[in-house]
Write a protein that holds these residues in place. Structure first.
Motif, PDB file in Angstrom:
ATOM      1  N   GLN A 129       0.852  -1.210   0.000  1.00  9.73           N
ATOM      2  CA  GLN A 129       0.000   0.000   0.000  1.00  9.73           C
ATOM      3  C   GLN A 129       0.878   1.246   0.000  1.00  9.73           C
ATOM      4  O   GLN A 129       0.621   2.204  -0.717  1.00  9.73           O
ATOM      5  N   HIS A 130       1.909   1.242   0.842  1.00 12.18           N
ATOM      6  CA  HIS A 130       2.946   2.275   0.755  1.00 12.18           C
ATOM      7  C   HIS A 130       4.144   1.666   0.044  1.00 12.18           C
ATOM      8  O   HIS A 130       4.561   0.556   0.362  1.00 12.18           O
ATOM      9  N   TYR A 131       4.692   2.393  -0.909  1.00 10.62           N
ATOM     10  CA  TYR A 131       5.689   1.793  -1.788  1.00 10.62           C
ATOM     11  C   TYR A 131       6.923   2.662  -1.998  1.00 10.62           C
ATOM     12  O   TYR A 131       7.960   2.185  -2.438  1.00 10.62           O
ATOM     13  N   ASP A 132       6.830   3.973  -1.712  1.00 13.70           N
ATOM     14  CA  ASP A 132       8.022   4.814  -1.874  1.00 13.70           C
ATOM     15  C   ASP A 132       9.087   4.378  -0.873  1.00 13.70           C
ATOM     16  O   ASP A 132       8.759   3.921   0.225  1.00 13.70           O
ATOM     17  N   GLU A 181     -10.600   4.766   8.568  1.00 12.22           N
ATOM     18  CA  GLU A 181      -9.914   3.974   9.595  1.00 12.22           C
ATOM     19  C   GLU A 181     -10.897   3.448  10.642  1.00 12.22           C
ATOM     20  O   GLU A 181     -10.713   2.364  11.179  1.00 12.22           O
ATOM     21  N   ASP A 206      -5.207   0.066  11.505  1.00 10.69           N
ATOM     22  CA  ASP A 206      -6.554   0.416  11.040  1.00 10.69           C
ATOM     23  C   ASP A 206      -6.624   0.710   9.543  1.00 10.69           C
ATOM     24  O   ASP A 206      -7.552   1.332   9.051  1.00 10.69           O
ATOM     25  N   THR A 207      -5.613   0.282   8.800  1.00 12.93           N
ATOM     26  CA  THR A 207      -5.541   0.691   7.392  1.00 12.93           C
ATOM     27  C   THR A 207      -6.342  -0.242   6.479  1.00 12.93           C
ATOM     28  O   THR A 207      -6.817  -1.294   6.911  1.00 12.93           O
ATOM     29  N   ASN A 208      -6.433   0.154   5.227  1.00 11.10           N
ATOM     30  CA  ASN A 208      -7.078  -0.736   4.250  1.00 11.10           C
ATOM     31  C   ASN A 208      -6.339  -2.065   4.163  1.00 11.10           C
ATOM     32  O   ASN A 208      -6.953  -3.116   3.988  1.00 11.10           O
ATOM     33  N   GLN A 225      -8.035  -0.983  -3.349  1.00  6.49           N
ATOM     34  CA  GLN A 225      -6.959  -1.440  -2.451  1.00  6.49           C
ATOM     35  C   GLN A 225      -7.389  -2.677  -1.663  1.00  6.49           C
ATOM     36  O   GLN A 225      -6.670  -3.671  -1.599  1.00  6.49           O
ATOM     37  N   LYS A 244       1.246  15.383  -3.414  1.00 11.02           N
ATOM     38  CA  LYS A 244       0.565  15.221  -4.699  1.00 11.02           C
ATOM     39  C   LYS A 244      -0.625  16.186  -4.818  1.00 11.02           C
ATOM     40  O   LYS A 244      -0.820  16.848  -5.827  1.00 11.02           O
ATOM     41  N   HIS A 296       3.659  14.049   3.521  1.00 11.74           N
ATOM     42  CA  HIS A 296       3.236  12.718   3.074  1.00 11.74           C
ATOM     43  C   HIS A 296       3.050  12.779   1.548  1.00 11.74           C
ATOM     44  O   HIS A 296       2.590  13.798   1.024  1.00 11.74           O
ATOM     45  N   PRO A 297       3.362  11.695   0.824  1.00 12.88           N
ATOM     46  CA  PRO A 297       3.236  11.742  -0.642  1.00 12.88           C
ATOM     47  C   PRO A 297       1.837  12.127  -1.111  1.00 12.88           C
ATOM     48  O   PRO A 297       1.691  12.844  -2.107  1.00 12.88           O
ATOM     49  N   ARG A 298       0.827  11.673  -0.372  1.00 15.48           N
ATOM     50  CA  ARG A 298      -0.547  12.035  -0.732  1.00 15.48           C
ATOM     51  C   ARG A 298      -0.731  13.551  -0.689  1.00 15.48           C
ATOM     52  O   ARG A 298      -1.298  14.156  -1.609  1.00 15.48           O
ATOM     53  N   HIS A 300      -2.139  14.237   6.466  1.00 16.50           N
ATOM     54  CA  HIS A 300      -2.319  13.293   5.364  1.00 16.50           C
ATOM     55  C   HIS A 300      -3.728  12.735   5.230  1.00 16.50           C
ATOM     56  O   HIS A 300      -4.040  12.064   4.265  1.00 16.50           O
ATOM     57  N   MET A 355       8.602   5.711   2.525  1.00 12.90           N
ATOM     58  CA  MET A 355       7.381   5.311   3.231  1.00 12.90           C
ATOM     59  C   MET A 355       7.428   3.841   3.655  1.00 12.90           C
ATOM     60  O   MET A 355       6.554   3.380   4.383  1.00 12.90           O
ATOM     61  N   SER A 383      -1.400   2.385  -4.883  1.00 10.16           N
ATOM     62  CA  SER A 383      -2.488   3.315  -4.560  1.00 10.16           C
ATOM     63  C   SER A 383      -3.754   2.964  -5.314  1.00 10.16           C
ATOM     64  O   SER A 383      -3.723   2.234  -6.301  1.00 10.16           O
TER      65      SER A 383
HETATM   66  C1  UD1 Z   1      -2.859   5.307   5.019  1.00  5.63           C
HETATM   67  C2  UD1 Z   1      -3.920   4.780   5.976  1.00  5.63           C
HETATM   68  C3  UD1 Z   1      -3.917   5.598   7.257  1.00  5.63           C
HETATM   69  C4  UD1 Z   1      -2.529   5.716   7.840  1.00  5.63           C
HETATM   70  C5  UD1 Z   1      -1.592   6.265   6.766  1.00  5.63           C
HETATM   71  C6  UD1 Z   1      -0.188   6.442   7.248  1.00  5.63           C
HETATM   72  C7  UD1 Z   1      -5.924   3.793   4.978  1.00  5.63           C
HETATM   73  C8  UD1 Z   1      -7.350   4.012   4.661  1.00  5.63           C
HETATM   74  N1  UD1 Z   1      -5.254   4.886   5.384  1.00  5.63           N
HETATM   75  O1  UD1 Z   1      -3.222   6.593   4.549  1.00  5.63           O
HETATM   76  O2  UD1 Z   1      -4.754   4.949   8.198  1.00  5.63           O
HETATM   77  O3  UD1 Z   1      -2.561   6.600   8.945  1.00  5.63           O
HETATM   78  O4  UD1 Z   1      -1.604   5.381   5.658  1.00  5.63           O
HETATM   79  O5  UD1 Z   1       0.613   7.058   6.258  1.00  5.63           O
HETATM   80  O6  UD1 Z   1      -5.423   2.711   4.854  1.00  5.63           O
HETATM   81  N2  UD1 Z   1       1.346   7.563  -1.886  1.00  5.63           N
HETATM   82  C9  UD1 Z   1       2.545   7.657  -2.573  1.00  5.63           C
HETATM   83  N3  UD1 Z   1       3.581   6.893  -2.165  1.00  5.63           N
HETATM   84  C10 UD1 Z   1       3.503   6.019  -1.113  1.00  5.63           C
HETATM   85  C11 UD1 Z   1       2.271   5.925  -0.442  1.00  5.63           C
HETATM   86  C12 UD1 Z   1       1.218   6.697  -0.822  1.00  5.63           C
HETATM   87  O7  UD1 Z   1       2.697   8.418  -3.515  1.00  5.63           O
HETATM   88  O8  UD1 Z   1       4.488   5.347  -0.784  1.00  5.63           O
HETATM   89  C13 UD1 Z   1       0.223   8.440  -2.253  1.00  5.63           C
HETATM   90  C14 UD1 Z   1      -0.622   7.994  -3.386  1.00  5.63           C
HETATM   91  O9  UD1 Z   1      -0.903   9.149  -4.105  1.00  5.63           O
HETATM   92  C15 UD1 Z   1      -1.902   7.510  -2.774  1.00  5.63           C
HETATM   93  C16 UD1 Z   1      -1.980   8.371  -1.552  1.00  5.63           C
HETATM   94  O10 UD1 Z   1      -0.615   8.603  -1.158  1.00  5.63           O
HETATM   95  O11 UD1 Z   1      -2.950   7.678  -3.616  1.00  5.63           O
HETATM   96  C17 UD1 Z   1      -2.715   7.762  -0.417  1.00  5.63           C
HETATM   97  O12 UD1 Z   1      -2.153   6.575   0.013  1.00  5.63           O
HETATM   98  P1  UD1 Z   1      -3.053   5.523   0.773  1.00  5.63           P
HETATM   99  O13 UD1 Z   1      -2.276   4.312   0.947  1.00  5.63           O
HETATM  100  O14 UD1 Z   1      -4.384   5.424   0.160  1.00  5.63           O
HETATM  101  O15 UD1 Z   1      -3.371   6.182   2.193  1.00  5.63           O
HETATM  102  P2  UD1 Z   1      -2.610   7.127   3.179  1.00  5.63           P
HETATM  103  O16 UD1 Z   1      -3.110   8.501   2.967  1.00  5.63           O
HETATM  104  O17 UD1 Z   1      -1.142   6.916   3.174  1.00  5.63           O
END
Ligand code: UD1
Length: 366
Positions: free
Chosen positions: A39-42, A131, A97-99, A72, A241, A236-238, A205, A45, A66
């Protein structure tokens, strides 16, 4: 040998799992393998934390990346199922509590594997937050529920969950304690040209705060109007972005936008900060442990104890409320700071991982 799989996917999940993985490695009665959902890949992160916390390489990386919540969750379930069948664990640990956590718990329980939920019972009672939805489902399909505080424990009792509830304390506190020395020797203050106690740390974030241009602009404006010290903002990357998409440019030299930090750097920054401003869950507790007043940019929090201790102020998310909250905290700063010397940590004693591993090992024989 008890075979355990622990499933992580996001930055906080890697951090809060690390003491359990390490405790497990000390015992010859348990083997813990990691599956990463991706889910996190950078690098900043994910991988950085595996290196820094000295964790073994996952047996599988699902590379989900993402996407929407349904994407997800569904995609993780599809990719995880055959791997779990192949691993055939005795129990599956799901933290947070994440996806990724929701998808992992559902996949495991439907395959008939017992689920142990770490950080069970945390509730903010706001079903608009992804969450909150996730933890409710995870808790109700878990066989073992590890609560970080008595409040979380009581929440689970009230909801009559079917699994066994254990008050373990918070594994995040275990990591915090074991990294204080390393964090204090991080040179992050020099790198960012900061003086101890003369800056704030901000993280942002949550979808509800960063996905709407007016909300995100309002938050940033409020912070920069009211705070006259430097604000370090590991974006945060989100969030980064979204700022690009919305054309938000930071021109204020007091707001230092930096890349997401490693754990030791973040902790090093936190321990010497004047103030924390955040919408993160974990940071509210880490601010309490670091004895730094926190302002939380949310309407509700699952970490109610930090608010009750009087060291975390829930500011809400509107520009006007955030400004009001910051002004009030700065005005009463010394009083808030003084509270740290009398409060008792509501989140355990730093031995949560030990209790969790012991309970999992003794489960069959209990
Ligand atoms: C997620 C969790 C949140 C946790 C948080 C910690 C869910 C619903 N949310 O939120 O509970 O507190 O992680 O960081 O699971 N992205 C990147 N690179 C990465 C990771 C994310 O570019 O390595 C960007 C992408 O644009 C993506 C956006 O971040 O669309 C959101 O990432 P996502 O995994 O959906 O949720 P977080 O906001 O990180």
């Amino acid at each position: 040998m008890l075979k355990v799989v622990i499933i992580v996917g996001t930055r906080p999940q890697i951090i809060k799992s690390s003491p359990i993985i390490k405790k497990g490695a000390e015992s010859d009665k348990i083997s813990i393998s990691i599956i990463h959902t991706g889910q996190h890949y950078d690098y900043e992160m994910a991988k950085v934390f595996f290196n820094e916390l000295e964790l073994p390489t996952p047996v599988a990386d699902l590379g989900v990346g993402s996407g929407s919540h349904a994407y997800q969750t569904g995609e993780i379930m599809l990719r995880l199922e055959p791997i779990l069948v192949k691993e055939d664990p005795d129990i599956v640990i799901v933290p947070g509590d994440t996806n990724s956590a929701l998808a992992a718990a559902l996949t495991a329980v439907k395959l008939g594997y017992p689920v142990a939920h770490v950080e069970a019972g945390a509730r903010c009672y706001d079903m608009r937050m992804a969450e909150e939805i996730n933890v409710r489902f995870i808790d109700h399909c878990s066989s073992l529920l590890f609560a970080v505080s008595t409040r979380c424990y009581e929440n689970l009792i009230r909801e009559s969950v079917l699994g066994e509830i254990c008050l373990s304390g918070d594994t995040m506190y275990d990591v915090f304690l074991s990294h204080i020395n390393r964090a204090l020797s991080s040179n992050i203050l020099d790198r960012l040209d900061l003086e101890e106690n003369e800056y704030a740390v901000m993280t942002l974030h949550r979808a509800e705060n960063v996905d709407k241009p007016s909300r995100l602009r309002g938050i940033l404006r409020a912070i920069m109007e009211v705070i006259d010290i430097k604000v370090v903002f590991p974006a945060h990357p989100r969030t980064r972005k979204r700022m690009q998409e919305f054309g938000i440019e930071i021109r204020n030299p007091n707001l230092l936008t930096v890349k997401p930090l490693s754990y030791d750097d973040m902790l090093g920054l936190l321990l010497r900060a004047k103030l924390v401003i955040t919408d993160s869950g974990g940071l509210q507790k880490e601010a309490l442990w670091s004895r730094v007043p926190c302002i939380t940019l949310r309407e509700r929090t699952e970490w109610v104890e930090t608010v009750e201790c009087g060291v975390n102020i829930l500011a809400g998310t509107s520009e006007v409320n955030i400004k009001r909250a910051i002004r009030s905290v700065l005005k009463h700063y010394d009083d808030i700071k003084a509270r740290f010397s009398v409060i008792k940590n509501p989140y355990g004693d730093g031995k949560a991982a030990e209790r969790i591993v012991k309970k999992i090992l003794n489960r069959e024989t209990d």
